[in-house]
Design an enzyme around this catalytic site. Structure first.
Site, PDB file in Angstrom:
ATOM      1  N   HIS A  62      36.428  35.709  40.936  1.00 36.61           N
ATOM      2  CA  HIS A  62      37.772  36.284  40.868  1.00 36.61           C
ATOM      3  C   HIS A  62      38.369  36.318  42.270  1.00 36.61           C
ATOM      4  O   HIS A  62      39.494  35.910  42.477  1.00 36.61           O
ATOM      5  CB  HIS A  62      37.750  37.687  40.260  1.00 36.61           C
ATOM      6  CG  HIS A  62      39.117  38.242  40.005  1.00 36.61           C
ATOM      7  ND1 HIS A  62      39.339  39.403  39.291  1.00 36.61           N
ATOM      8  CD2 HIS A  62      40.358  37.802  40.380  1.00 36.61           C
ATOM      9  CE1 HIS A  62      40.640  39.643  39.227  1.00 36.61           C
ATOM     10  NE2 HIS A  62      41.274  38.702  39.892  1.00 36.61           N
ATOM     11  N   PHE A 112      46.390  30.549  40.923  1.00 40.08           N
ATOM     12  CA  PHE A 112      45.358  31.574  41.055  1.00 40.08           C
ATOM     13  C   PHE A 112      44.874  31.647  42.495  1.00 40.08           C
ATOM     14  O   PHE A 112      44.798  32.734  43.090  1.00 40.08           O
ATOM     15  CB  PHE A 112      44.220  31.224  40.104  1.00 40.08           C
ATOM     16  CG  PHE A 112      43.102  32.243  40.018  1.00 40.08           C
ATOM     17  CD1 PHE A 112      43.267  33.550  40.435  1.00 40.08           C
ATOM     18  CD2 PHE A 112      41.869  31.878  39.496  1.00 40.08           C
ATOM     19  CE1 PHE A 112      42.239  34.481  40.335  1.00 40.08           C
ATOM     20  CE2 PHE A 112      40.826  32.785  39.386  1.00 40.08           C
ATOM     21  CZ  PHE A 112      41.018  34.090  39.814  1.00 40.08           C
ATOM     22  N   GLU A 116      45.201  34.711  45.354  1.00 37.70           N
ATOM     23  CA  GLU A 116      44.056  35.320  46.024  1.00 37.70           C
ATOM     24  C   GLU A 116      44.160  35.203  47.539  1.00 37.70           C
ATOM     25  O   GLU A 116      43.826  36.141  48.274  1.00 37.70           O
ATOM     26  CB  GLU A 116      42.747  34.690  45.524  1.00 37.70           C
ATOM     27  CG  GLU A 116      42.420  35.023  44.080  1.00 37.70           C
ATOM     28  CD  GLU A 116      42.298  36.515  43.847  1.00 37.70           C
ATOM     29  OE1 GLU A 116      41.586  37.186  44.608  1.00 37.70           O
ATOM     30  OE2 GLU A 116      42.949  37.016  42.904  1.00 37.70           O
ATOM     31  N   HIS A 120      44.845  38.723  49.325  1.00 38.59           N
ATOM     32  CA  HIS A 120      43.598  39.200  49.927  1.00 38.59           C
ATOM     33  C   HIS A 120      43.176  38.409  51.162  1.00 38.59           C
ATOM     34  O   HIS A 120      42.766  38.988  52.164  1.00 38.59           O
ATOM     35  CB  HIS A 120      42.473  39.141  48.886  1.00 38.59           C
ATOM     36  CG  HIS A 120      42.744  39.943  47.660  1.00 38.59           C
ATOM     37  ND1 HIS A 120      42.711  41.318  47.639  1.00 38.59           N
ATOM     38  CD2 HIS A 120      43.069  39.558  46.388  1.00 38.59           C
ATOM     39  CE1 HIS A 120      42.984  41.759  46.411  1.00 38.59           C
ATOM     40  NE2 HIS A 120      43.210  40.705  45.635  1.00 38.59           N
TER      41      HIS A 120
END
Length: 226
Positions: A62, A112, A116, A120
């Site tokens: 993830h 995706f 991320e 992050h």
């Protein structure tokens, strides 16, 4: 006298005995978060396989998320450092296998990975650049054969229910570190094994014990088929 001191300092630096203090990364540790695709898809929200086809029935990445010891986390730290697909062109085939997207509509995975990195990854710029972020995350994931650890302990993705403590004990015995486990709910309101968090040091190279090991699951959870 000053010249002699300076000469000594240069000698120590050359020998690696005198170095500047390490740069503060701005956070305390990383969460390496792995998700079970069966639980992701077995909910009310839509689930679409990527354009490359149905992912392998295994835990996918993830993300790798900087965190603080107090439970909060930084996010979207550098709006100017946008995701650049060309930076990870050599990693795409591996990302599609180990960091697959399940969001709809069906896509290659770039959205995706962009999310991320920008939410992050940009908060870890003092430690690594964009390529390093994805490369190190893949390397960390490769060090945990999570599904094998669980199946060796008789915990299989077969829609059966297992004790949370047995899942955690199996991972701790098989890998050496206690994970943090989060669950979701399927349409029948069953609580399912969804995400497993491992803690990593600020260099993104070594696993560590988590400072706040709080699970988000009841004591009896389902391991969904995929």
């Amino acid at each position: 006298m000053i010249a002699n001191v300076w000469s000594l300092l240069k000698l120590l630096m050359f020998q690696g005995l005198f170095t500047s203090p390490p740069q503060d990364p701005g956070f305390d540790f990383f969460y390496l978060t792995l998700q079970w695709p069966g639980a992701y898809c077995d909910t009310k929200r839509s689930c679409c396989y990527p354009t490359t086809g149905k992912p392998t029935a295994d835990f996918g990445i993830h993300g790798l998320w900087p965190n603080y010891n107090n439970g909060s986390y930084p996010s979207n730290c550098d709006p100017n450092n946008e995701f650049d697909p060309s930076e990870i062109s050599d990693l795409v085939s591996t990302l599609q296998k180990k960091w697959p997207t399940l969001s709809c509509p069906s896509n290659e995975g770039y959205k995706f990975w962009e999310h991320e990195w920008e939410k992050h990854g940009t908060c870890s710029e003092s430690v690594m650049d964009q390529h390093g972020y994805f490369e190190k995350t893949l390397a960390l994931r490769d060090r945990i054969n999570l599904l094998q650890i669980l199946t060796d302990a008789g915990i299989e993705p077969n829609d059966e229910f297992y004790e949370l403590k047995d899942i955690k004990n199996a991972i701790e015995e098989g890998f050496g570190f206690t994970p943090v486990i989060h669950c979701n709910r399927d349409p029948e309101k069953n609580r399912q094994l969804h995400e497993i968090f491992f803690c990593v040091d600020t260099s993104a190279t070594e696993f560590i014990n988590c400072p706040r090991p709080r699970d988000g699951c009841p004591s009896h959870i389902q391991f969904a088929k995929f």
